[in-house]
Design an enzyme around this catalytic site. Structure first.
Site, PDB file in Angstrom:
ATOM      1  N   ASP A  50       0.829  -1.202   0.000  1.00  0.00           N
ATOM      2  CA  ASP A  50       0.000   0.000   0.000  1.00  0.00           C
ATOM      3  C   ASP A  50       0.867   1.256   0.000  1.00  0.00           C
ATOM      4  O   ASP A  50       1.742   1.437   0.854  1.00  0.00           O
ATOM      5  CB  ASP A  50      -0.913   0.007   1.230  1.00  0.00           C
ATOM      6  CG  ASP A  50      -1.915   1.141   1.175  1.00  0.00           C
ATOM      7  OD1 ASP A  50      -2.955   0.979   0.531  1.00  0.00           O
ATOM      8  OD2 ASP A  50      -1.638   2.198   1.774  1.00  0.00           O
ATOM      9  N   ARG A  51       0.624   2.134  -0.947  1.00  0.00           N
ATOM     10  CA  ARG A  51       1.436   3.322  -1.133  1.00  0.00           C
ATOM     11  C   ARG A  51       1.328   4.287   0.051  1.00  0.00           C
ATOM     12  O   ARG A  51       2.327   4.779   0.558  1.00  0.00           O
ATOM     13  CB  ARG A  51       1.019   4.051  -2.420  1.00  0.00           C
ATOM     14  CG  ARG A  51       1.478   3.409  -3.717  1.00  0.00           C
ATOM     15  CD  ARG A  51       0.934   2.039  -3.980  1.00  0.00           C
ATOM     16  NE  ARG A  51      -0.533   2.042  -4.013  1.00  0.00           N
ATOM     17  CZ  ARG A  51      -1.281   0.944  -3.841  1.00  0.00           C
ATOM     18  NH1 ARG A  51      -0.726  -0.242  -3.602  1.00  0.00           N
ATOM     19  NH2 ARG A  51      -2.608   1.007  -3.888  1.00  0.00           N
ATOM     20  N   THR A  52       0.102   4.521   0.500  1.00  0.00           N
ATOM     21  CA  THR A  52      -0.068   5.440   1.629  1.00  0.00           C
ATOM     22  C   THR A  52       0.554   4.872   2.897  1.00  0.00           C
ATOM     23  O   THR A  52       1.206   5.602   3.663  1.00  0.00           O
ATOM     24  CB  THR A  52      -1.565   5.722   1.857  1.00  0.00           C
ATOM     25  OG1 THR A  52      -2.051   6.515   0.771  1.00  0.00           O
ATOM     26  CG2 THR A  52      -1.802   6.469   3.157  1.00  0.00           C
ATOM     27  N   CYS A  86      -3.281   5.754 -10.357  1.00  0.00           N
ATOM     28  CA  CYS A  86      -3.158   5.827  -8.894  1.00  0.00           C
ATOM     29  C   CYS A  86      -2.409   7.102  -8.562  1.00  0.00           C
ATOM     30  O   CYS A  86      -1.248   7.271  -8.967  1.00  0.00           O
ATOM     31  CB  CYS A  86      -2.398   4.611  -8.347  1.00  0.00           C
ATOM     32  SG  CYS A  86      -2.031   4.708  -6.579  1.00  0.00           S
ATOM     33  N   ASN A  87      -3.051   8.013  -7.841  1.00  0.00           N
ATOM     34  CA  ASN A  87      -2.432   9.295  -7.514  1.00  0.00           C
ATOM     35  C   ASN A  87      -1.299   9.171  -6.503  1.00  0.00           C
ATOM     36  O   ASN A  87      -0.282   9.848  -6.615  1.00  0.00           O
ATOM     37  CB  ASN A  87      -3.489  10.264  -6.980  1.00  0.00           C
ATOM     38  CG  ASN A  87      -4.403  10.789  -8.063  1.00  0.00           C
ATOM     39  OD1 ASN A  87      -4.124  11.792  -8.705  1.00  0.00           O
ATOM     40  ND2 ASN A  87      -5.523  10.112  -8.273  1.00  0.00           N
ATOM     41  N   THR A  88      -1.469   8.300  -5.514  1.00  0.00           N
ATOM     42  CA  THR A  88      -0.437   8.177  -4.481  1.00  0.00           C
ATOM     43  C   THR A  88       0.850   7.607  -5.062  1.00  0.00           C
ATOM     44  O   THR A  88       1.949   7.874  -4.547  1.00  0.00           O
ATOM     45  CB  THR A  88      -0.932   7.309  -3.312  1.00  0.00           C
ATOM     46  OG1 THR A  88      -2.268   7.704  -2.970  1.00  0.00           O
ATOM     47  CG2 THR A  88      -0.056   7.490  -2.082  1.00  0.00           C
ATOM     48  N   ALA A  89       0.740   6.854  -6.153  1.00  0.00           N
ATOM     49  CA  ALA A  89       1.919   6.317  -6.833  1.00  0.00           C
ATOM     50  C   ALA A  89       2.795   7.432  -7.400  1.00  0.00           C
ATOM     51  O   ALA A  89       3.954   7.187  -7.778  1.00  0.00           O
ATOM     52  CB  ALA A  89       1.501   5.358  -7.937  1.00  0.00           C
ATOM     53  N   THR A 128      -5.731  10.502  -0.754  1.00  0.00           N
ATOM     54  CA  THR A 128      -5.273   9.703   0.383  1.00  0.00           C
ATOM     55  C   THR A 128      -4.397  10.547   1.291  1.00  0.00           C
ATOM     56  O   THR A 128      -3.860  11.591   0.889  1.00  0.00           O
ATOM     57  CB  THR A 128      -4.446   8.493  -0.092  1.00  0.00           C
ATOM     58  OG1 THR A 128      -3.246   8.973  -0.735  1.00  0.00           O
ATOM     59  CG2 THR A 128      -5.233   7.605  -1.043  1.00  0.00           C
ATOM     60  N   LYS A 168     -12.386   0.304  -1.569  1.00  0.00           N
ATOM     61  CA  LYS A 168     -11.422  -0.799  -1.591  1.00  0.00           C
ATOM     62  C   LYS A 168     -11.986  -2.056  -0.932  1.00  0.00           C
ATOM     63  O   LYS A 168     -11.613  -3.173  -1.306  1.00  0.00           O
ATOM     64  CB  LYS A 168     -10.112  -0.379  -0.911  1.00  0.00           C
ATOM     65  CG  LYS A 168      -9.263   0.581  -1.730  1.00  0.00           C
ATOM     66  CD  LYS A 168      -7.931   0.847  -1.048  1.00  0.00           C
ATOM     67  CE  LYS A 168      -7.067   1.817  -1.844  1.00  0.00           C
ATOM     68  NZ  LYS A 168      -6.585   1.251  -3.128  1.00  0.00           N
ATOM     69  N   CYS A 197      -7.808  10.860  -5.669  1.00  0.00           N
ATOM     70  CA  CYS A 197      -7.630   9.429  -5.411  1.00  0.00           C
ATOM     71  C   CYS A 197      -8.569   8.723  -6.379  1.00  0.00           C
ATOM     72  O   CYS A 197      -9.748   9.083  -6.478  1.00  0.00           O
ATOM     73  CB  CYS A 197      -7.965   9.064  -3.972  1.00  0.00           C
ATOM     74  SG  CYS A 197      -7.941   7.276  -3.686  1.00  0.00           S
TER      75      CYS A 197
END
Length: 252
Positions: A50-52, A86-89, A128, A168, A197
């Site tokens: 998980d990125r966050t 995916c924005n957090t990526a 996120t 999710k 997100c």
């Protein structure tokens, strides 16, 4: 062999957002038969850490090597351009870009540019905790001279709940919470909300003042691959005069 460009989608973060992104591209590509749609390759490795959680210090296993492996696989399979829904990526953008020799579209800069083009002046950022922590949208918007508002702690907790406990988790009901979040952000003087997100794209409804990062990435992907986009709202299309394939790629 076809000469049209092939889009590689680095997906799985999360799966429903990947499915919706593919649907957006298919629905918004001008085509009268199968052969006129984009050639697309998709990976959907759902066990990418998980990125966050990584950004916030909850785990020490970086998602980057997993993403780099899959993006190299897409390149080896024939992808000419990569989209990462995916924005957090975005935190790992430099690492994954360096892993391949083909362009990787930048969802954050493309979306921030759309906000600017639409003439909005004060954007609310819904994302996120990881995306908020790294300041991805804040930095891009400030660079463009656009004001921004990040959620307070209570509102961010609601956004996190929508993302993780509803979308999710595959549970219905997140749209009701989202409406409350949107009202709270507009009360703080935002003239638009960025769906920063990709899970939020699935619960947001049809507010014209919401800038959907999946929608902007779909438009950029279609155009970068040399196809003609269609079916976007008039408000969305007014943001652009003419974007050529090279212009979109050079935003990366």
């Amino acid at each position: 062999m076809s000469e049209k460009k092939t889009l590689g989608i680095l997906g799985g973060m999360g799966p429903m957002a990947t499915v919706y992104f593919y649907r957006l591209i298919t629905e918004h590509t001008l085509a009268t038969c199968d052969a006129e749609h984009l050639n697309i390759l998709i990976t959907s490795r759902t066990d990418i850490p998980d990125r966050t959680n990584y950004i916030m210090g909850g785990i020490n296993v970086s998602p980057a090597p997993f993403m780099c492996h899959d993006i190299k696989t897409l390149e080896a399979m024939g992808a000419d351009i990569i989209a990462v829904p995916c924005n957090t990526a975005h935190f790992f953008h430099d690492e994954i870009t360096a892993a391949v020799s083909i362009p990787v579209l930048d969802i954050v800069s493309i979306t921030a540019d759309h906000v600017k083009r639409r003439g909005f002046t004060r954007a609310g950022i819904l994302a996120t905790e990881g995306t908020i922590r790294i300041g991805a949208y804040k930095q891009q918007l400030q660079r463009l001279g656009v004001g921004c508002v990040e959620p307070d702690e209570k509102t961010q907790a609601k956004v996190t709940e929508i993302i993780y406990d509803y979308v999710k988790a595959g549970r219905p009901g997140g749209d009701a919470i989202f409406k409350r979040v949107a009202r709270e952000m507009y009360k703080r003087g935002c003239d638009c909300l960025i769906l920063g997100c990709t899970e939020l794209s699935l619960v947001s409804g049809g507010d014209e003042n919401m800038v959907d990062s999946l929608e902007t990435l779909a438009y950029a992907s279609i155009t970068a691959c040399g196809s003609e986009p269609c079916g976007f709202s008039e408000a969305f299309l007014r943001a652009y005069t003419k974007i050529t394939q090279d212009a979109v790629i050079h935003q990366i």
